[in-house]
Design a protein around this motif. Structure first.
Motif, PDB file in Angstrom:
ATOM      1  N   THR A   1      -5.670 -36.617   3.230  1.00 50.43           N
ATOM      2  CA  THR A   1      -7.060 -36.479   2.800  1.00 50.43           C
ATOM      3  C   THR A   1      -7.983 -37.175   3.778  1.00 50.43           C
ATOM      4  OG1 THR A   1      -6.357 -36.451   0.489  1.00 50.43           O
ATOM      5  CG2 THR A   1      -8.672 -36.932   0.897  1.00 50.43           C
ATOM      6  N   LEU A   2      -9.140 -36.555   3.973  1.00 50.89           N
ATOM      7  CA  LEU A   2     -10.140 -37.062   4.895  1.00 50.89           C
ATOM      8  C   LEU A   2     -11.518 -36.841   4.280  1.00 50.89           C
ATOM      9  CD1 LEU A   2     -11.440 -37.256   7.956  1.00 50.89           C
ATOM     10  CD2 LEU A   2     -10.806 -34.871   8.048  1.00 50.89           C
ATOM     11  N   GLN A   3     -12.376 -37.846   4.340  1.00 52.71           N
ATOM     12  CA  GLN A   3     -13.769 -37.655   3.942  1.00 52.71           C
ATOM     13  C   GLN A   3     -14.382 -36.720   4.986  1.00 52.71           C
ATOM     14  OE1 GLN A   3     -14.939 -39.042   1.005  1.00 52.71           O
ATOM     15  NE2 GLN A   3     -12.791 -39.590   0.882  1.00 52.71           N
ATOM     16  N   TRP A   4     -15.021 -35.647   4.524  1.00 53.27           N
ATOM     17  CA  TRP A   4     -15.530 -34.640   5.456  1.00 53.27           C
ATOM     18  C   TRP A   4     -16.815 -34.093   4.881  1.00 53.27           C
ATOM     19  CZ3 TRP A   4     -14.322 -28.939   6.237  1.00 53.27           C
ATOM     20  CH2 TRP A   4     -14.502 -28.546   7.557  1.00 53.27           C
ATOM     21  N   GLU A   5     -17.906 -34.265   5.571  1.00 51.56           N
ATOM     22  CA  GLU A   5     -19.200 -33.820   5.062  1.00 51.56           C
ATOM     23  C   GLU A   5     -19.660 -32.569   5.783  1.00 51.56           C
ATOM     24  OE1 GLU A   5     -22.137 -36.847   4.623  1.00 51.56           O
ATOM     25  OE2 GLU A   5     -20.688 -38.283   3.835  1.00 51.56           O
TER      26      GLU A   5
ATOM     27  N   ASN B   1     -18.381 -30.955  -9.772  1.00 52.61           N
ATOM     28  CA  ASN B   1     -17.230 -31.055  -8.878  1.00 52.61           C
ATOM     29  C   ASN B   1     -16.417 -29.765  -8.902  1.00 52.61           C
ATOM     30  OD1 ASN B   1     -17.625 -33.878  -8.213  1.00 52.61           O
ATOM     31  ND2 ASN B   1     -17.016 -34.283 -10.325  1.00 52.61           N
TER      32      ASN B   1
ATOM     33  N   LYS C   1     -12.896 -30.255  -1.389  1.00 45.77           N
ATOM     34  CA  LYS C   1     -13.563 -30.819  -2.562  1.00 45.77           C
ATOM     35  C   LYS C   1     -15.058 -30.645  -2.342  1.00 45.77           C
ATOM     36  CE  LYS C   1      -9.933 -32.596  -4.638  1.00 45.77           C
ATOM     37  NZ  LYS C   1      -9.470 -32.194  -5.937  1.00 45.77           N
TER      38      LYS C   1
ATOM     39  N   GLN D   1     -19.155 -30.830  -3.988  1.00 49.29           N
ATOM     40  CA  GLN D   1     -20.118 -31.312  -4.975  1.00 49.29           C
ATOM     41  C   GLN D   1     -21.243 -30.276  -5.041  1.00 49.29           C
ATOM     42  OE1 GLN D   1     -20.071 -34.061  -7.096  1.00 49.29           O
ATOM     43  NE2 GLN D   1     -21.794 -32.967  -7.953  1.00 49.29           N
TER      44      GLN D   1
ATOM     45  N   LYS E   1     -22.274 -29.556  -1.181  1.00 49.11           N
ATOM     46  CA  LYS E   1     -21.736 -30.441  -0.149  1.00 49.11           C
ATOM     47  C   LYS E   1     -20.215 -30.500  -0.252  1.00 49.11           C
ATOM     48  CE  LYS E   1     -25.825 -31.944   1.142  1.00 49.11           C
ATOM     49  NZ  LYS E   1     -26.485 -31.118   2.104  1.00 49.11           N
TER      50      LYS E   1
ATOM     51  N   THR F   1     -17.157 -32.690   0.364  1.00 49.25           N
ATOM     52  CA  THR F   1     -17.004 -34.140   0.463  1.00 49.25           C
ATOM     53  C   THR F   1     -15.639 -34.558   1.000  1.00 49.25           C
ATOM     54  OG1 THR F   1     -16.266 -34.275  -1.838  1.00 49.25           O
ATOM     55  CG2 THR F   1     -18.637 -34.550  -1.418  1.00 49.25           C
ATOM     56  N   GLU F   2     -14.620 -33.713   0.813  1.00 49.17           N
ATOM     57  CA  GLU F   2     -13.275 -34.043   1.269  1.00 49.17           C
ATOM     58  C   GLU F   2     -12.566 -32.807   1.778  1.00 49.17           C
ATOM     59  OE1 GLU F   2     -10.917 -35.777  -1.844  1.00 49.17           O
ATOM     60  OE2 GLU F   2     -11.928 -37.693  -1.716  1.00 49.17           O
TER      61      GLU F   2
END
Length: 148
Positions: free
Chosen positions: A36-40, A76, A94, A96, A111, A113-114
């Motif tokens: 998993t990576l935070q990705w915007e 979500n 993931k 939002q 958005k 988010t992940e």
């Protein structure tokens, strides 16, 4: 990427579904070893329906099965991208989604988010950067969604 390699990875250009594709419509498996990576990234409001409706393969040249869960009461959602032949889960986004007080989708961009991707070498031999490219290209090529 040369055209033959692109076709091999992504198949023929998709035609997004006009109705919601569900998990039960195609064989698929969960991640074996997820990372998993935070990705915007932004999903344009006008393209959100294509993303959430997903894609059900109709021919051998359609290489992806895509469906979404959500949005829930907080907005979500998750978009699941599987290879159509093997059912392997390759990428999950993931998201939002902005909702108003009545729980309806606002006319605003959603958005991402992940980014979650398969790291097991037997299912998907790719780096973090490869997973990002795959997510963006599947969104664009199969679902007609440009991520910003």
């Amino acid at each position: 990427m040369d055209p033959l390699r692109h076709w091999s990875a992504y198949g023929q250009k998709g035609h997004p579904s006009s109705t919601r594709v569900t998990a039960s419509q195609w064989k698929h498996t969960p991640f074996v070893k997820a990372k998993t990576l935070q990705w915007e990234r932004s999903v344009p409001h006008a393209a959100l329906t294509n993303l959430l409706n997903g894609f059900e393969p109709q021919a051998m040249e359609d290489k992806w099965f895509i469906y979404a869960d959500g949005p829930d009461n907080q907005g979500n959602a998750a978009v699941h991208m599987h290879r159509s032949w093997t059912g392997y889960k390759i990428v999950e986004l993931k998201i939002q989604i902005p909702l108003n007080d009545a729980g309806e989708v606002k006319e605003e961009d959603a958005k991402i988010t992940e980014l979650i991707w398969e790291s097991d070498k037997t299912a998907y031999n790719a780096s973090e950067d490869d997973a990002k490219v795959t997510a963006q290209e599947v969104c664009q090529w199969v679902l007609h969604v440009e991520l910003n």
